[in-house]
Write a protein that holds these residues in place. Structure first.
Motif, mmCIF file in Angstrom:
data_model
loop_
_atom_site.group_PDB
_atom_site.id
_atom_site.type_symbol
_atom_site.label_atom_id
_atom_site.label_comp_id
_atom_site.label_asym_id
_atom_site.label_seq_id
_atom_site.Cartn_x
_atom_site.Cartn_y
_atom_site.Cartn_z
ATOM 1 N N ILE A 195 37.783 117.060 52.005
ATOM 2 C CA ILE A 195 37.615 115.217 52.406
ATOM 3 C C ILE A 195 35.836 115.335 52.293
ATOM 4 C CG2 ILE A 195 36.775 113.468 54.135
ATOM 5 C CD1 ILE A 195 39.562 115.241 55.081
ATOM 6 N N LYS A 196 35.003 114.933 51.318
ATOM 7 C CA LYS A 196 33.678 114.774 50.894
ATOM 8 C C LYS A 196 33.027 113.255 52.042
ATOM 9 C CE LYS A 196 33.626 118.087 48.775
ATOM 10 N NZ LYS A 196 32.468 119.221 48.879
ATOM 11 N N VAL A 197 34.146 112.500 52.841
ATOM 12 C CA VAL A 197 32.907 111.615 52.875
ATOM 13 C C VAL A 197 33.668 110.844 54.008
ATOM 14 C CG1 VAL A 197 32.199 109.173 52.306
ATOM 15 C CG2 VAL A 197 32.507 110.549 50.601
ATOM 16 N N ILE A 198 32.548 111.107 55.231
ATOM 17 C CA ILE A 198 33.109 110.847 56.734
ATOM 18 C C ILE A 198 32.581 109.653 56.929
ATOM 19 C CG2 ILE A 198 32.344 111.489 59.214
ATOM 20 C CD1 ILE A 198 32.725 114.626 57.928
ATOM 21 N N VAL A 199 32.523 108.632 58.376
ATOM 22 C CA VAL A 199 32.239 107.723 58.273
ATOM 23 C C VAL A 199 31.822 107.431 59.737
ATOM 24 C CG1 VAL A 199 32.166 104.703 58.425
ATOM 25 C CG2 VAL A 199 33.519 106.163 56.278
ATOM 26 N N PHE A 200 31.457 107.606 60.672
ATOM 27 C CA PHE A 200 31.567 107.467 61.796
ATOM 28 C C PHE A 200 31.006 106.272 62.635
ATOM 29 C CE2 PHE A 200 29.432 112.250 60.937
ATOM 30 C CZ PHE A 200 30.489 112.393 61.938
ATOM 31 N N VAL A 201 32.109 105.523 62.703
ATOM 32 C CA VAL A 201 32.516 104.255 63.893
ATOM 33 C C VAL A 201 31.364 103.291 65.208
ATOM 34 C CG1 VAL A 201 34.404 104.193 62.307
ATOM 35 C CG2 VAL A 201 34.341 104.677 64.835
ATOM 36 N N ARG A 202 31.498 102.629 65.230
ATOM 37 C CA ARG A 202 31.351 102.605 66.891
ATOM 38 C C ARG A 202 29.829 102.245 66.988
ATOM 39 N NH1 ARG A 202 35.177 105.891 69.669
ATOM 40 N NH2 ARG A 202 37.535 105.226 68.213
ATOM 41 N N GLY A 203 28.744 102.586 65.432
ATOM 42 C CA GLY A 203 27.183 102.391 66.149
ATOM 43 C C GLY A 203 27.403 104.457 66.408
ATOM 44 N N LYS A 204 28.335 104.761 66.790
ATOM 45 C CA LYS A 204 28.050 106.853 66.622
ATOM 46 C C LYS A 204 27.302 107.264 66.017
ATOM 47 C CE LYS A 204 31.228 106.453 70.211
ATOM 48 N NZ LYS A 204 32.371 107.876 69.810
ATOM 49 N N ASN A 205 25.630 107.907 66.821
ATOM 50 C CA ASN A 205 25.217 108.733 65.795
ATOM 51 C C ASN A 205 25.245 110.034 66.033
ATOM 52 O OD1 ASN A 205 22.783 108.943 65.242
ATOM 53 N ND2 ASN A 205 21.622 107.284 66.406
ATOM 54 N N PRO A 206 25.417 110.586 65.348
ATOM 55 C CA PRO A 206 25.750 112.249 65.277
ATOM 56 C C PRO A 206 24.294 112.665 64.917
ATOM 57 C CG PRO A 206 26.404 111.379 62.853
ATOM 58 C CD PRO A 206 25.997 110.131 63.336
ATOM 59 N N PRO A 207 24.303 113.795 66.208
ATOM 60 C CA PRO A 207 22.813 114.497 66.402
ATOM 61 C C PRO A 207 22.301 115.536 64.621
ATOM 62 C CG PRO A 207 24.302 115.864 67.226
ATOM 63 C CD PRO A 207 25.062 114.313 67.493
ATOM 64 N N GLN A 208 21.895 115.895 64.779
ATOM 65 C CA GLN A 208 21.121 116.461 63.543
ATOM 66 C C GLN A 208 21.629 117.868 63.143
ATOM 67 O OE1 GLN A 208 18.654 115.411 61.811
ATOM 68 N NE2 GLN A 208 18.371 116.695 60.354
ATOM 69 N N ASN A 209 21.839 118.543 63.813
ATOM 70 C CA ASN A 209 23.025 119.479 63.552
ATOM 71 C C ASN A 209 24.291 119.424 62.715
ATOM 72 O OD1 ASN A 209 24.219 118.254 65.933
ATOM 73 N ND2 ASN A 209 24.991 120.794 66.568
ATOM 74 N N ILE A 210 24.999 118.198 63.084
ATOM 75 C CA ILE A 210 26.215 118.331 62.647
ATOM 76 C C ILE A 210 25.353 117.476 60.929
ATOM 77 C CG2 ILE A 210 27.773 116.236 62.785
ATOM 78 C CD1 ILE A 210 28.511 115.660 65.137
ATOM 79 N N ILE A 211 24.532 116.088 60.818
ATOM 80 C CA ILE A 211 23.895 116.055 59.852
ATOM 81 C C ILE A 211 23.861 117.076 58.829
ATOM 82 C CG2 ILE A 211 22.762 115.119 58.803
ATOM 83 C CD1 ILE A 211 22.498 112.791 60.761
ATOM 84 N N ASP A 212 23.441 118.309 59.558
ATOM 85 C CA ASP A 212 22.508 119.653 58.586
ATOM 86 C C ASP A 212 23.764 120.493 57.776
ATOM 87 O OD1 ASP A 212 20.207 119.335 58.909
ATOM 88 O OD2 ASP A 212 19.464 120.453 60.303
ATOM 89 N N LEU A 213 24.703 120.643 59.288
ATOM 90 C CA LEU A 213 26.204 121.468 58.402
ATOM 91 C C LEU A 213 26.348 120.301 57.665
ATOM 92 C CD1 LEU A 213 27.713 123.097 59.356
ATOM 93 C CD2 LEU A 213 29.087 121.924 60.968
ATOM 94 N N ALA A 214 27.012 118.884 57.354
ATOM 95 C CA ALA A 214 27.333 118.496 56.187
ATOM 96 C C ALA A 214 26.096 118.554 55.096
ATOM 97 C CB ALA A 214 27.409 116.595 56.859
ATOM 98 N N LYS A 215 25.517 118.500 55.682
ATOM 99 C CA LYS A 215 24.640 119.049 53.626
ATOM 100 C C LYS A 215 25.257 119.603 52.890
ATOM 101 C CE LYS A 215 20.591 115.997 55.041
ATOM 102 N NZ LYS A 215 19.534 115.390 56.022
ATOM 103 N N GLU A 216 24.821 121.054 54.129
ATOM 104 C CA GLU A 216 25.265 122.113 53.859
ATOM 105 C C GLU A 216 26.615 122.506 52.620
ATOM 106 O OE1 GLU A 216 25.086 125.405 57.011
ATOM 107 O OE2 GLU A 216 26.589 126.538 56.330
#
Lengths: 117, 144
Positions: A65-86
């Motif tokens: 899966i190449k695209v994730i949408v966090f709903v309800r205004g959830k704010n993923p922390p940097q480690n999650i964003i970094d893992l996604a980028k990787e």
């Protein structure tokens, strides 16, 4: 539907993965339980979730899966964003709740569903 | 790694209670299968089945070991832990049955779909479990 159209429709913010904005998405899966996501098989899937955990990215990785949408205004922390980028995964964030997000996509023609077994 | 007969072996340690690292072994295997040119469909099957088993080893088994053997015929994934074991395997195989804690549910697991998903995506699933001793799960995905 292209990822950038989804972004506009859900009034979503891009947190990672600009490279996938022109990718075509055929179906969507909205779930907070990752094993339920993994029971769902289809290509070019969008994952909508309210769960904020590194395991969301891992699950997406295993499922291609190449695209994730966090709903309800959830704010993923940097480690999650970094893992996604990787992993080359696009991360979007919308203020809309799950039901509304799914409804907006469905009403615009994203009606493809997954296959169980 | 690569042996003279073309068989590839890999081994990973699965750390206990580390839900951030959980999935790294499956991720490494997936990368390896992609490099070997295995079809994306088979890679996905093996990756999902292993990932579910890896998560189980983390949350139920107190960590464990993953051994992977890839030969010309199949991908064989063996995950072993020395956790509490599964008292009633038939019950555990039912969709929706779960013994996971609320903490695990908050991480997005514990839906009672782990073992059913492993069965769904493997061509063969062999589980040995002994209460108080541990559990081993062998997942086989055939190339043909």
């Amino acid at each position: 539907m292209k990822v950038r159209e989804i972004m506009k429709l859900l009034e979503a913010e891009l947190l990672a993965g600009e490279e996938n904005l022109d990718m075509e998405i055929n179906s969507a899966c909205g779930a907070d339980l990752m094993s339920d996501v993994m029971a769902f098989v289809k290509d070019h899937v969008l994952l909508l979730t309210g769960l904020v955990s590194p395991q969301v990215i891992r699950t997406a990785e295993m499922m291609d899966i190449k695209v994730i949408v966090f709903v309800r205004g959830k704010n993923p922390p940097q480690n999650i964003i970094d893992l996604a980028k990787e992993k080359g995964i696009t991360v979007l964030r919308t203020k809309h709740p799950m039901f509304i997000s799914c409804g907006k996509l469905y009403s615009q023609g994203m009606i493809g569903r997954g296959v169980w077994d | 790694m690569g042996l003279s007969d073309g068989t590839i072996k890999m081994s990973f340690t699965i750390l206990p209670d580390d839900l951030t690292a959980a999935g790294e072994a499956s991720s490494s295997m997936k990368k390896m299968l992609n490099q070997l040119g295995v079809s994306p469909q088979l890679v996905k099957k093996a990756a999902i089945a292993m990932y579910e088993a890896e998560i189980n080893a983390v949350i139920h088994g107190g960590g464990g070991i993953a051994d992977i053997i890839i030969d010309g015929q199949k991908i064989e994934i063996l995950i072993r832990d020395e956790g509490p074991g599964i008292p009633d395997l038939e019950l555990a195989m039912q969709e929706g049955y779960s013994t996971a804690s609320d903490e695990i549910r908050e991480m997005g697991f514990g839906a009672g779909m782990g073992l059913p998903n492993m069965k769904r995506y493997s061509d063969e699933l062999i589980i040995h479990s002994e209460v108080g001793k541990g559990t081993s799960v062998k997942i086989i995905v055939n190339f043909y």
